[in-house]
Design a protein around this motif. Structure first.
Motif, short mmCIF file in Angstrom:
data_model
loop_
_atom_site.label_atom_id
_atom_site.label_comp_id
_atom_site.label_asym_id
_atom_site.label_seq_id
_atom_site.Cartn_x
_atom_site.Cartn_y
_atom_site.Cartn_z
N GLY A 286 0.81 -1.22 0.00
CA GLY A 286 0.00 0.00 0.00
C GLY A 286 0.84 1.25 0.00
O GLY A 286 0.47 2.27 0.59
N MET A 287 1.99 1.20 -0.68
CA MET A 287 2.90 2.34 -0.76
C MET A 287 2.92 2.84 -2.20
O MET A 287 3.21 2.08 -3.12
CB MET A 287 4.30 1.94 -0.30
CG MET A 287 4.33 1.38 1.12
SD MET A 287 5.91 0.64 1.58
CE MET A 287 6.86 2.10 1.97
N TYR A 288 2.60 4.12 -2.38
CA TYR A 288 2.45 4.67 -3.73
C TYR A 288 3.35 5.89 -3.90
O TYR A 288 3.76 6.53 -2.92
CB TYR A 288 1.00 5.04 -4.00
CG TYR A 288 0.07 3.86 -3.88
CD1 TYR A 288 -0.17 3.01 -4.96
CD2 TYR A 288 -0.55 3.55 -2.67
CE1 TYR A 288 -1.00 1.91 -4.86
CE2 TYR A 288 -1.39 2.45 -2.55
CZ TYR A 288 -1.61 1.64 -3.65
OH TYR A 288 -2.44 0.55 -3.54
N GLY A 289 3.60 6.22 -5.16
CA GLY A 289 4.41 7.40 -5.44
C GLY A 289 5.79 7.26 -4.82
O GLY A 289 6.45 6.22 -4.91
N LYS A 290 6.23 8.32 -4.16
CA LYS A 290 7.58 8.35 -3.61
C LYS A 290 7.75 7.43 -2.40
O LYS A 290 8.87 7.19 -1.96
CB LYS A 290 7.95 9.79 -3.24
CG LYS A 290 8.18 10.67 -4.46
CD LYS A 290 8.71 12.02 -4.08
CE LYS A 290 9.02 12.84 -5.32
NZ LYS A 290 10.15 12.29 -6.08
N GLN A 291 6.65 6.93 -1.84
CA GLN A 291 6.78 6.01 -0.70
C GLN A 291 7.49 4.71 -1.10
O GLN A 291 8.00 4.00 -0.24
CB GLN A 291 5.41 5.68 -0.12
CG GLN A 291 4.92 6.74 0.86
CD GLN A 291 3.82 6.20 1.76
OE1 GLN A 291 3.17 5.22 1.44
NE2 GLN A 291 3.62 6.85 2.88
N GLU A 292 7.50 4.40 -2.40
CA GLU A 292 8.19 3.21 -2.87
C GLU A 292 9.66 3.21 -2.44
O GLU A 292 10.28 2.16 -2.26
CB GLU A 292 8.09 3.13 -4.40
CG GLU A 292 8.67 1.87 -5.00
CD GLU A 292 8.62 1.86 -6.52
OE1 GLU A 292 9.60 1.42 -7.13
OE2 GLU A 292 7.59 2.31 -7.08
N TYR A 293 10.20 4.40 -2.23
CA TYR A 293 11.58 4.58 -1.81
C TYR A 293 11.87 3.82 -0.50
O TYR A 293 12.99 3.37 -0.27
CB TYR A 293 11.84 6.08 -1.64
CG TYR A 293 13.19 6.45 -1.08
CD1 TYR A 293 14.30 6.58 -1.91
CD2 TYR A 293 13.36 6.69 0.29
CE1 TYR A 293 15.54 6.94 -1.39
CE2 TYR A 293 14.59 7.05 0.81
CZ TYR A 293 15.68 7.17 -0.03
OH TYR A 293 16.90 7.53 0.47
N PHE A 294 10.83 3.65 0.35
CA PHE A 294 11.03 3.07 1.68
C PHE A 294 10.82 1.55 1.73
O PHE A 294 10.90 0.96 2.80
CB PHE A 294 10.12 3.76 2.69
CG PHE A 294 10.45 5.21 2.89
CD1 PHE A 294 11.55 5.59 3.65
CD2 PHE A 294 9.70 6.20 2.28
CE1 PHE A 294 11.89 6.91 3.81
CE2 PHE A 294 10.03 7.53 2.44
CZ PHE A 294 11.13 7.90 3.20
N VAL A 295 10.58 0.94 0.58
CA VAL A 295 10.45 -0.52 0.56
C VAL A 295 11.73 -1.18 1.08
O VAL A 295 11.68 -2.15 1.85
CB VAL A 295 10.13 -1.02 -0.88
CG1 VAL A 295 10.30 -2.53 -0.98
CG2 VAL A 295 8.71 -0.62 -1.26
#
Length: 346
Positions: A286-295
């Motif tokens: 449920g991580m979208y946009g720039k949140q993908e950076y924190f995977v």
């Protein structure tokens, strides 16, 4: 939504708009855009914009208002608020007459009136009944924002600004997921950040300063302390957050953030998920946009938490949430917090 705004800016104004859903701020914004597109001056807009309320008029009376010629300009704007509470005529026979009158108008609306009909959330079964079913061709839905980080990122971009990944994470963790709250806070942050020269980039420092988040005692530092399995530091950071934000509200924010944190770790407990490309993992979490950076952070955290740790944490958070909602007894919020931390790291 973007297509709707684009057509309004281009001057393509429909005779009727049926805006429904809980995001009132976005509906108000669209109505304001229509008003600006229709009238050349504020005085014209003021003289030819009429705001009416559903509980005060029947469908037939609404049609009568829309059928009256404007006095000063070629167009008039009629905005109907609370349409979901439209007044019903006293008898079934009159109801039928009003519904038929409303239906005839919607099939051939007046060219001198623009109707903006605003309603809150309407149940699906009600949408299939008059007068709502009559408005199906004009319907534009404004549902609850499901991905506030994506909405916030797009909103900033529309003003020519961009969030740094850390800034977007901080912003969406502390801002209520409503369009009104997100838009107001972004406007405030942009005003603050505009004092700097250089790129139009919203930094984590901008968010921390404007939203009023401590740089030392926040949920991001708590996340790191949990990964380090430092009970004392976790308890200390959490207590400081509660002192800053209020005991109940602060603990509620901690529980909400950590619930998302541990559910993501639980999803990553499956080896087949961890082996997927980062973009696919982001969608599952449920991580979208720039949140993908924190995977990559979450993939690292999986080394610190076993599946049983994660499941125990989710159960403890569920119990704490139930206590905060008054379903379980507890002496005070600090006791509840310390008990939670012991269960998370015990």
């Amino acid at each position: 939504m973007d297509a709707l705004k684009k057509s309004i800016r281009a001057g393509t104004i429909a005779p009727v708009y049926f805006l429904y859903g809980p995001e009132s701020y976005l509906k108000e914004e669209v109505a304001e855009m229509i008003k600006t597109a229709l009238f050349p001056s504020e005085s014209d807009a003021a003289a030819n914009t009429h705001i009416l309320y559903g509980p005060d008029l029947t469908p037939g009376e609404l049609v009568s208002k829309a059928s009256e010629y404007p006095m000063f300009t070629q167009k008039q704007l009629i905005i109907i608020r609370q349409f979901e509470k439209i007044k019903k005529p006293p008898t079934k026979e009159l109801q039928k007459q009003h519904e038929e009158k409303f239906s005839r108008y919607m099939q051939n609306p007046a060219d001198f009136t623009v109707l903006v009909i605003d309603a809150d959330q309407i149940e699906k079964k009600e949408q299939e009944k008059p007068p709502f079913s009559t408005l199906k061709m004009y319907r534009k839905e404004f549902p609850v924002i499901k991905n506030p980080d994506l909405f916030a990122s797009d909103r900033a971009k529309s003003s020519g600004w961009e969030f740094e990944p850390d800034a977007l994470k901080a912003f969406t963790a502390y801002i209520q997921p409503s369009a009104r709250e997100i838009c107001h806070e972004i406007d405030k942050i942009i005003m603050y950040a505009s004092a700097r020269t250089g790129l139009k980039l919203i930094t984590a420092a901008d968010v921390l300063d404007c939203v009023g988040i401590s740089r030392t005692y926040n949920v991001f530092e708590l996340e790191k302390a949990l990964a380090a399995r430092n009970l004392r530091l976790c308890s200390g950071i959490s207590l400081m957050i509660m002192d800053q934000e209020g005991q109940k509200e602060g603990l509620g924010n901690i529980v909400r953030y950590l619930a998302t944190f541990y559910i993501r770790l639980w999803k990553l407990s499956l080896p087949e998920v961890r082996q997927l490309p980062q973009a696919e993992i982001a969608k599952i979490l449920g991580m979208y946009g720039k949140q993908e950076y924190f995977v990559k952070n979450y993939l690292t955290y999986t080394r610190s938490f076993s599946l049983s740790d994660t499941e125990r944490a989710i159960a403890a958070l569920k119990e704490t949430d139930a206590a905060l909602k008054g379903l379980l007894p507890f002496p005070d919020e600090k006791f509840l917090l310390l008990k939670l931390m012991q269960k998370l790291l015990g």
